[in-house]
Design a protein around this motif. Structure first.
Motif, short mmCIF file in Angstrom:
data_model
loop_
_atom_site.label_atom_id
_atom_site.label_comp_id
_atom_site.label_asym_id
_atom_site.label_seq_id
_atom_site.Cartn_x
_atom_site.Cartn_y
_atom_site.Cartn_z
N UNK A 108 22.77 35.90 61.52
CA UNK A 108 21.58 35.57 62.31
C UNK A 108 20.40 36.52 62.08
N UNK A 109 20.68 37.78 61.73
CA UNK A 109 19.60 38.74 61.52
C UNK A 109 18.91 38.55 60.18
N UNK A 110 19.40 37.65 59.35
CA UNK A 110 18.81 37.45 58.02
C UNK A 110 17.34 37.02 58.12
N UNK A 111 17.04 36.18 59.09
CA UNK A 111 15.66 35.71 59.23
C UNK A 111 14.73 36.86 59.60
N UNK A 112 15.22 37.79 60.42
CA UNK A 112 14.40 38.94 60.83
C UNK A 112 14.15 39.87 59.64
N UNK A 113 15.20 40.15 58.88
CA UNK A 113 15.06 41.02 57.71
C UNK A 113 14.15 40.37 56.68
N UNK A 114 14.35 39.07 56.45
CA UNK A 114 13.52 38.35 55.48
C UNK A 114 12.06 38.34 55.90
N UNK A 115 11.83 38.11 57.19
CA UNK A 115 10.46 38.09 57.70
C UNK A 115 9.78 39.44 57.51
N UNK A 116 10.54 40.52 57.68
CA UNK A 116 9.98 41.86 57.48
C UNK A 116 9.62 42.07 56.01
N UNK A 117 10.47 41.62 55.11
CA UNK A 117 10.18 41.75 53.67
C UNK A 117 8.97 40.91 53.27
N UNK A 118 8.90 39.70 53.83
CA UNK A 118 7.77 38.80 53.54
C UNK A 118 6.46 39.41 54.03
N UNK A 119 6.50 39.94 55.26
CA UNK A 119 5.29 40.57 55.82
C UNK A 119 4.85 41.75 54.96
N UNK A 120 5.80 42.54 54.50
CA UNK A 120 5.48 43.68 53.64
C UNK A 120 4.85 43.22 52.33
N UNK A 121 5.44 42.17 51.75
CA UNK A 121 4.94 41.65 50.48
C UNK A 121 3.51 41.14 50.62
#
Length: 423
Positions: A294-307
């Motif tokens: 379930x935390x995958x979306x949170x981690x992915x969103x953080x990476x996307x925001x950084x990118x």
């Protein structure tokens, strides 16, 4: 005249590549042998032989060959050319109209072709680098045979380059023309399946390698590297290539292949398609990883925001981080299956009304309508759970969510099964 035009194949046996449609016993060869040419749409990247094939067909069948580029012509120009060539109709076995870049014609302009291709006076051979099912008028598609031209394989590019070197020895009167095998291999490796591009590179390095003092030409690997520009990838945003790259990226992530995922990410990074990348990553996090992590979306969103904040070239780093992470995550499609099943029921079956005890009761008179009266507040019960009906009567036994076979969902499923069995 550019070398690629000087060396353009004059007969079908001179063509390289496209072995799926060209060669002994293949469909194109049979059509030419029978001199019965249908309307065609040749689809594929530049430099794969589309125009050369049209020339060969016209020569082999004795038809008059007329070439137009859709980028700089319209209905008027098309009709003028066709009308002028019809005067020669009886001198030939018909007319072949080669129309490059047919996707540049709008619907009305494409419709103007129907009259002449339907009466058989003109055989249309159209070319496009875009998927014809996206850009060509359906009435023309239905009257045409579509042939896909694929990127030419390295071994076929090498065959064409070696043939070109032999022809150069005939075209020019130099004492000697020496070409390192590795030089041709490098050209074949970096031309991205484009024979025209390979011949243009050969021509450039040929001119660089001329030694006037010895009246010779020497082409080395270093010469080719010095003359080479950055390898170009096939990627047209909004076109077939971009959708295919994004599709391969998504499917590799879903398939848990980190290496393939990184490869396709690299293609997308090279093309600068940061929006396409981030949308796919966020989608995979919920569609394919989902409740397994379930935390995958949170981690992915953080990476996307950084990118998005960093921009290219640094954006490639958090995008790679998210890509490898998602590829290695356990997978579950239970969430998308659940919502799609519920949406399907709304479209196809009678689901019934919301139960009265679940309806909004925050207004005067709600109790008189029976709304919310029998609702049981779960937090007033042990373990914050009480059994009651939530689905409408018509589908009260419906099961939308089926837990995935992963540690996380199995754990929650076991918890609720045990709790609901407590008497």
């Amino acid at each position: 005249m550019p070398l690629a035009d000087k060396l353009r194949p004059q007969q079908i046996d001179d063509m390289v590549g496209q072995s799926h449609i060209i060669g002994e016993g293949k469909i194109i060869n049979k059509l030419i042998e029978n001199k019965n040419i249908p309307n065609m749409i040749l689809y594929g990247q530049a430099g794969t032989g589309k125009t050369s094939l049209a020339n060969i067909i016209a020569n082999a069948t004795g038809k008059k060959y007329v070439k137009l580029n859709a980028v700089n012509c319209g209905v008027k120009e098309i009709k003028e050319v066709i009308d002028s060539t019809k005067r020669d109709l009886f001198s030939y076995n018909g007319i072949i109209l080669m129309l490059d870049e047919i996707q540049a014609l709008n619907r009305k302009q494409q419709q103007s072709l129907l009259e002449v291709i339907e009466d058989g006076s003109v055989t249309l051979i159209a070319s496009t680098a875009d998927n014809p099912y996206f850009v060509v008028y359906k009435a023309i598609l239905s009257r045409s045979t579509i042939f896909e031209f694929k990127a030419i394989e390295k071994k076929d590019i090498l065959k064409g380059l070696n043939r070109a070197v032999e022809k150069l020895k005939v075209l020019y009167t130099y004492e000697s023309i020496n070409v390192e095998a590795k030089a041709l291999e490098y050209i074949a490796e970096t031309c991205n399946g484009d024979m025209r591009s390979a011949l243009n590179k050969l021509e450039l390095v040929f001119n660089v390698g001329i030694d006037i003092a010895s009246n010779s030409v020497n082409i080395t690997l270093n010469d080719v590297i010095d003359c080479s520009s950055v390898k170009m990838l096939n990627y047209d945003k909004g076109g077939d290539d971009s959708y295919s790259a994004l599709s391969a990226f998504h499917k590799s992530l879903r398939g848990s292949d980190a290496d393939a995922s990184i490869h396709y990410l690299a293609r997308l990074v090279k093309a600068g398609d940061i929006q396409g990348i981030t949308r796919r990553l966020l989608c995979v996090a919920s569609e394919d990883v989902g409740l397994a992590v379930p935390q995958a979306i949170t981690i992915t969103e953080a990476c996307v925001a950084s990118a998005l904040q960093l921009g290219f070239p640094e954006a490639r780093i958090p995008l790679a981080q998210a890509t490898i992470y998602l590829a290695q995550c356990p997978k579950s499609d239970s969430a998308i299956k659940a919502i799609d099943s519920a949406l399907s029921d709304l479209d196809n079956i009678e689901t019934g009304d919301i139960p009265l005890h679940l309806k909004d009761a925050h207004y005067a008179g709600a109790q008189n309508l029976g709304r919310g009266v029998e609702y049981k507040y779960p937090h007033n019960y042990p373990y914050h759970y009480v059994e009651q009906q939530y689905l409408p009567d018509a589908i009260k036994n419906k099961k939308y969510y089926i837990p995935g076979e992963n540690k996380n969902e199995i754990s929650f499923d076991t918890y609720w099964k045990n709790l609901k069995n407590i008497k």
